[in-house]
Design a protein around this motif. Structure first.
Motif, PDB file in Angstrom:
ATOM      1  N   THR A 144       0.812  -1.209   0.000  1.00 54.00           N
ATOM      2  CA  THR A 144       0.000   0.000   0.000  1.00 54.00           C
ATOM      3  C   THR A 144       0.848   1.263   0.000  1.00 54.00           C
ATOM      4  O   THR A 144       0.405   2.288  -0.487  1.00 54.00           O
ATOM      5  CB  THR A 144      -0.956   0.030   1.209  1.00 54.00           C
ATOM      6  OG1 THR A 144      -0.203  -0.119   2.403  1.00 54.00           O
ATOM      7  CG2 THR A 144      -2.018  -1.037   1.094  1.00 54.00           C
ATOM      8  N   THR A 145       2.070   1.213   0.516  1.00 57.09           N
ATOM      9  CA  THR A 145       2.914   2.406   0.496  1.00 57.09           C
ATOM     10  C   THR A 145       3.385   2.707  -0.919  1.00 57.09           C
ATOM     11  O   THR A 145       3.778   3.821  -1.207  1.00 57.09           O
ATOM     12  CB  THR A 145       4.129   2.255   1.439  1.00 57.09           C
ATOM     13  OG1 THR A 145       4.887   1.109   1.023  1.00 57.09           O
ATOM     14  CG2 THR A 145       3.687   2.100   2.879  1.00 57.09           C
ATOM     15  N   SER A 192      -0.048   4.503  -6.041  1.00 52.19           N
ATOM     16  CA  SER A 192      -0.042   5.868  -6.559  1.00 52.19           C
ATOM     17  C   SER A 192      -1.124   6.696  -5.880  1.00 52.19           C
ATOM     18  O   SER A 192      -2.235   6.214  -5.634  1.00 52.19           O
ATOM     19  CB  SER A 192      -0.303   5.842  -8.070  1.00 52.19           C
ATOM     20  OG  SER A 192      -0.565   7.140  -8.548  1.00 52.19           O
ATOM     21  N   HIS A 193      -0.795   7.938  -5.594  1.00 58.72           N
ATOM     22  CA  HIS A 193      -1.766   8.885  -5.042  1.00 58.72           C
ATOM     23  C   HIS A 193      -2.343   9.784  -6.123  1.00 58.72           C
ATOM     24  O   HIS A 193      -3.091  10.708  -5.821  1.00 58.72           O
ATOM     25  CB  HIS A 193      -1.124   9.727  -3.938  1.00 58.72           C
ATOM     26  CG  HIS A 193      -0.901   8.954  -2.679  1.00 58.72           C
ATOM     27  ND1 HIS A 193       0.347   8.649  -2.214  1.00 58.72           N
ATOM     28  CD2 HIS A 193      -1.776   8.410  -1.800  1.00 58.72           C
ATOM     29  CE1 HIS A 193       0.244   7.952  -1.101  1.00 58.72           C
ATOM     30  NE2 HIS A 193      -1.036   7.790  -0.832  1.00 58.72           N
ATOM     31  N   ASP A 252      -5.696   7.312 -10.390  1.00 55.59           N
ATOM     32  CA  ASP A 252      -5.339   5.988  -9.868  1.00 55.59           C
ATOM     33  C   ASP A 252      -6.147   5.651  -8.621  1.00 55.59           C
ATOM     34  O   ASP A 252      -6.582   4.509  -8.444  1.00 55.59           O
ATOM     35  CB  ASP A 252      -3.841   5.921  -9.561  1.00 55.59           C
ATOM     36  CG  ASP A 252      -2.980   6.010 -10.806  1.00 55.59           C
ATOM     37  OD1 ASP A 252      -3.478   5.711 -11.913  1.00 55.59           O
ATOM     38  OD2 ASP A 252      -1.798   6.397 -10.674  1.00 55.59           O
ATOM     39  N   VAL A 253      -6.356   6.635  -7.758  1.00 58.10           N
ATOM     40  CA  VAL A 253      -7.157   6.420  -6.547  1.00 58.10           C
ATOM     41  C   VAL A 253      -8.591   6.060  -6.937  1.00 58.10           C
ATOM     42  O   VAL A 253      -9.176   5.109  -6.410  1.00 58.10           O
ATOM     43  CB  VAL A 253      -7.127   7.672  -5.648  1.00 58.10           C
ATOM     44  CG1 VAL A 253      -8.099   7.520  -4.473  1.00 58.10           C
ATOM     45  CG2 VAL A 253      -5.717   7.944  -5.157  1.00 58.10           C
ATOM     46  N   ARG A 306      -8.832   2.547  -8.302  1.00 59.08           N
ATOM     47  CA  ARG A 306      -8.814   1.540  -7.230  1.00 59.08           C
ATOM     48  C   ARG A 306     -10.193   1.408  -6.589  1.00 59.08           C
ATOM     49  O   ARG A 306     -10.611   0.314  -6.226  1.00 59.08           O
ATOM     50  CB  ARG A 306      -7.756   1.890  -6.175  1.00 59.08           C
ATOM     51  CG  ARG A 306      -6.355   1.539  -6.589  1.00 59.08           C
ATOM     52  CD  ARG A 306      -5.382   1.510  -5.431  1.00 59.08           C
ATOM     53  NE  ARG A 306      -5.262   2.779  -4.726  1.00 59.08           N
ATOM     54  CZ  ARG A 306      -4.476   3.785  -5.099  1.00 59.08           C
ATOM     55  NH1 ARG A 306      -3.743   3.684  -6.192  1.00 59.08           N
ATOM     56  NH2 ARG A 306      -4.417   4.890  -4.384  1.00 59.08           N
ATOM     57  N   THR A 313      -9.963   3.852   0.028  1.00 59.49           N
ATOM     58  CA  THR A 313      -9.798   4.936  -0.949  1.00 59.49           C
ATOM     59  C   THR A 313     -10.511   6.205  -0.506  1.00 59.49           C
ATOM     60  O   THR A 313     -10.358   7.251  -1.136  1.00 59.49           O
ATOM     61  CB  THR A 313     -10.347   4.545  -2.345  1.00 59.49           C
ATOM     62  OG1 THR A 313     -11.770   4.392  -2.282  1.00 59.49           O
ATOM     63  CG2 THR A 313      -9.678   3.287  -2.877  1.00 59.49           C
ATOM     64  N   GLU A 329      -7.249  17.886  -9.000  1.00 54.83           N
ATOM     65  CA  GLU A 329      -7.864  16.972  -8.030  1.00 54.83           C
ATOM     66  C   GLU A 329      -9.251  16.498  -8.458  1.00 54.83           C
ATOM     67  O   GLU A 329      -9.852  15.658  -7.805  1.00 54.83           O
ATOM     68  CB  GLU A 329      -7.939  17.640  -6.656  1.00 54.83           C
ATOM     69  CG  GLU A 329      -8.841  18.844  -6.612  1.00 54.83           C
ATOM     70  CD  GLU A 329      -8.809  19.586  -5.281  1.00 54.83           C
ATOM     71  OE1 GLU A 329      -9.714  20.399  -5.055  1.00 54.83           O
ATOM     72  OE2 GLU A 329      -7.896  19.346  -4.467  1.00 54.83           O
ATOM     73  N   VAL A 336     -10.205  14.296  -5.293  1.00 50.75           N
ATOM     74  CA  VAL A 336      -9.209  13.482  -4.604  1.00 50.75           C
ATOM     75  C   VAL A 336      -8.128  14.404  -4.046  1.00 50.75           C
ATOM     76  O   VAL A 336      -7.545  15.197  -4.788  1.00 50.75           O
ATOM     77  CB  VAL A 336      -8.574  12.446  -5.559  1.00 50.75           C
ATOM     78  CG1 VAL A 336      -7.528  11.609  -4.825  1.00 50.75           C
ATOM     79  CG2 VAL A 336      -9.653  11.555  -6.176  1.00 50.75           C
ATOM     80  N   GLY A 362      -4.355  11.596  -1.824  1.00 53.61           N
ATOM     81  CA  GLY A 362      -4.480  10.180  -2.126  1.00 53.61           C
ATOM     82  C   GLY A 362      -5.790   9.546  -1.679  1.00 53.61           C
ATOM     83  O   GLY A 362      -5.918   8.321  -1.719  1.00 53.61           O
TER      84      GLY A 362
END
Length: 138
Positions: free
Chosen positions: A5-6, A9-10, A14-15, A18, A34, A86, A115, A118
């Motif tokens: 998880t680290t 991608s933020h 991508d968020v 997911r 998320t 964002e 967003v 992240g």
């Protein structure tokens, strides 16, 4: 190799992606991951679950779990992403079968996400609610 998880991608798109993947597989834990703790999730007026929900747990209990209880194979198919900082707008399609009527749903939808850091902080749904209600009517 497992995904760490680290290393995720933020990037806003991508968020959001997911979130769609977690929703499609019914992984509500991954979906909640998320969402920001103070997320504002708005289902459109006229939609059966219309309203604004706050917190990841409330969103999944009040929206995703209720959809799964009333529809078979409810899926949001994310087709096209339009990203501006964002802001992420997704042109998508809902498909499902209403459990009470047996009617199929296939309707276009637009989702707008914001967003930050992240995490999804805001969601707003735009859908032809008449088509959804039609699928729910005997």
């Amino acid at each position: 190799m497992t995904e760490n998880t680290t290393a995720l991608s933020h990037a806003p798109a991508d968020v959001v992606r997911r979130q769609y993947l977690a929703s499609a597989t019914g992984d509500l834990s991954a979906l909640r991951a998320t969402l920001a703790p103070d997320v504002e999730w708005t289902e459109m007026a006229g939609f059966p679950l219309a309203g604004t929900y706050r917190s990841p747990g409330v969103v999944t209990a009040s929206v995703m779990e209720k959809l799964a209880a009333e529809w078979d194979n409810w899926t949001a198919h994310d087709d096209t992403y339009v990203v501006d900082g964002e802001n992420v707008a997704v042109l998508a399609r809902y498909t499902a079968i209403n459990q009470a009527t047996g009617k199929h749903l296939n309707v276009r939808v637009v989702h707008h996400f914001i967003v930050r850091g992240g995490l999804i902080v805001r969601f707003e749904q735009f859908v032809d609610t008449a088509k959804v209600l039609e699928a729910m009517s005997p």
